[in-house]
Scaffold this motif. Structure first.
Motif, PDB file in Angstrom:
ATOM      1  N   GLU A 320      50.005  26.909  39.955  1.00  0.00           N
ATOM      2  CA  GLU A 320      50.401  28.305  40.193  1.00  0.00           C
ATOM      3  C   GLU A 320      51.582  28.723  39.313  1.00  0.00           C
ATOM      4  N   TRP A 321      52.511  27.769  39.086  1.00  0.00           N
ATOM      5  CA  TRP A 321      53.761  28.104  38.389  1.00  0.00           C
ATOM      6  C   TRP A 321      53.869  27.343  37.067  1.00  0.00           C
ATOM      7  N   SER A 322      54.525  27.971  36.121  1.00  0.00           N
ATOM      8  CA  SER A 322      54.846  27.264  34.876  1.00  0.00           C
ATOM      9  C   SER A 322      56.271  27.654  34.494  1.00  0.00           C
ATOM     10  N   GLY A 323      56.841  26.954  33.521  1.00  0.00           N
ATOM     11  CA  GLY A 323      58.235  27.291  33.215  1.00  0.00           C
ATOM     12  C   GLY A 323      58.714  26.683  31.922  1.00  0.00           C
ATOM     13  N   PHE A 324      59.873  27.145  31.485  1.00  0.00           N
ATOM     14  CA  PHE A 324      60.517  26.489  30.348  1.00  0.00           C
ATOM     15  C   PHE A 324      61.957  26.182  30.692  1.00  0.00           C
ATOM     16  N   ALA A 325      62.515  25.214  29.942  1.00  0.00           N
ATOM     17  CA  ALA A 325      63.921  24.837  30.149  1.00  0.00           C
ATOM     18  C   ALA A 325      64.546  24.586  28.787  1.00  0.00           C
ATOM     19  N   PHE A 326      65.841  24.801  28.732  1.00  0.00           N
ATOM     20  CA  PHE A 326      66.567  24.448  27.512  1.00  0.00           C
ATOM     21  C   PHE A 326      67.957  23.977  27.905  1.00  0.00           C
ATOM     22  N   GLY A 327      68.616  23.236  27.018  1.00  0.00           N
ATOM     23  CA  GLY A 327      69.980  22.789  27.297  1.00  0.00           C
ATOM     24  C   GLY A 327      70.683  22.591  25.973  1.00  0.00           C
ATOM     25  N   PHE A 328      71.851  23.185  25.839  1.00  0.00           N
ATOM     26  CA  PHE A 328      72.563  22.968  24.569  1.00  0.00           C
ATOM     27  C   PHE A 328      74.058  22.832  24.784  1.00  0.00           C
ATOM     28  N   GLY A 329      74.734  22.357  23.741  1.00  0.00           N
ATOM     29  CA  GLY A 329      76.156  22.035  23.851  1.00  0.00           C
ATOM     30  C   GLY A 329      77.037  23.274  23.700  1.00  0.00           C
TER      31      GLY A 329
END
Ligand code: FA5
Length: 357
Positions: A320-329
């Motif tokens: 049902e759900w999808s997503g994105f993630a990011f992480g930076f300094g």
């Protein structure tokens, strides 16, 4: 009876001491008087030393009187000290009083150094502003994390080789579970998704700034204690294009015209597909220089689509759900934004450096 002080003089000794002590105006003066009246060279001490010259009966009586005199004087000093300390404290408070209504002119202001926020804090605030402007909410999580949040729920079971991507400070090892200083802000993703699943409060559009720790030897581009900002979107029909568009919008908003982003295939256990995101080198603006090793690009962080295994771990239905993630300094961002040659300058507290920002 040698030089031993006469019995009737003992009461005079107390009376004289009281007079002297009452006249003391400061703790320092009182300390001096205490040494003079009760110290090793005082009349009282001498009289004590000479008690041995008396016969037993006299020695007993005389000794008792001297002891009582000493006790009486000690009490007088103690009372006076309380009094003097109280007065000194009142005087200090008056001297240190700050007049909040005082008007400070520009001329005076220019002569006093005013404090300001550390450049990393300023950078974090600006990044958060940019993301809030794009519709994200701000969340936070703990810096000491269990193994589950820092690794396992992020699709890294014990002994998973990807754990070695993060050099970890362990606070507690083993049973029932290891506790670590978080190596990245990604565990906050897990906390948010667990909560949203529990409360049925999806979708999520959040950024999570915070401090991270790695057992790394600091160098020009790394610190052992640094900061990241994590982003997480969980919604319906999220695509890699949404991720790329979000990163490009952020890059232009934060770094300004002429600076772009690009994504390069990479690997993170908790995203699939995964990418590293890079921005145009702010020093050569893409022409190639030493800082970007001639490529014209600088790596800022990692990103990708949320791996279905992570959705399973937190109880979100990946059909049902999808997503994105990011992480930076954040420190890396500050370094790029202000063109700081060596990241270690951020932690050295050299005022000549700090005043630049
Ligand atoms: C991560 O930490 C992933 N959690 C990023 C991520 C989040 C990927 C969400 C996918 C989805 P990485 O170890 O590459 O990835 O660190 C990301 C960024 O943090 C680096 O590009 C760098 O900008 C910054 N960073 C990492 N280690 C340090 C360090 N020791 N000192 C300063 N900045 C660092």
């Amino acid at each position: 009876m040698g030089n031993v002080i006469a019995v009737d003089s003992i009461s005079k000794l107390v009376t004289d001491a009281r007079k002297e002590i009452q006249g003391a105006r400061s703790s320092a003066e009182l300390d001096q008087l205490e040494t003079k009246i009760l110290g090793k060279r005082s009349l009282l001490a001498m009289a004590h030393r000479e008690l041995g010259e008396l016969d037993l009966e006299q020695r007993k009586e005389h000794g008792r009187q001297l002891h009582e005199a000493r006790q009486a004087i000690e009490k007088i000093i103690e009372d006076k000290r309380a009094d003097v300390s109280k007065r000194e404290r009142e005087q200090r408070l008056i001297a240190e009083r700050v007049d909040l209504s005082e008007v400070i002119t520009d001329e005076v202001r220019s002569t006093i150094g005013r404090g300001k926020l550390h450049v990393v804090t300023q950078t974090c605030d600006t990044l958060v502003d940019v993301f809030v402007g794009m519709g994200f909410v701000v969340e936070e999580g703990p810096e000491a994390e269990t193994d589950w949040y820092n690794f396992e729920a992020l699709n890294m079971p014990p002994a998973h080789p990807a754990r070695s991507m993060w050099d970890t400070f362990y606070l507690e090892l083993g049973e029932p579970e290891s506790v670590v200083l978080r190596t990245h802000t990604s565990p906050v993703q897990i906390r948010l998704m667990e909560e949203a699943a529990r409360k049925s409060s999806l979708p999520i559009h959040a950024v999570m700034p915070g401090r991270c720790y790695r057992t790394e030897t600091p160098d020009a581009r790394h610190l052992a204690v640094f900061h990241q900002i994590e982003g997480l979107v969980v919604d319906e029909a999220i695509t890699f294009g949404d991720l790329a568009g979000t990163i490009e919008t952020f890059t232009r908003a934060y770094f300004g015209d002429g600076i772009h982003s690009r994504l390069r295939p990479s690997y993170f256990p908790f995203t699939e597909p995964s990418a590293e995101f890079e921005i145009t080198c702010t020093i050569c603006r893409g022409d190639g220089c030493r800082t970007c090793s001639g490529t014209g690009w600088i790596e800022l962080g990692g990103c990708g689509l949320v791996d279905p295994a992570v959705f399973d771990a937190v109880g979100i239905d990946s059909e049902e759900w999808s997503g994105f993630a990011f992480g930076f300094g954040i420190d890396r961002c500050a370094q790029m934004h202000y063109q700081i040659a060596d990241m270690r300058s951020l932690t050295e507290n050299d005022l000549r450096f700090m005043r630049r920002f």
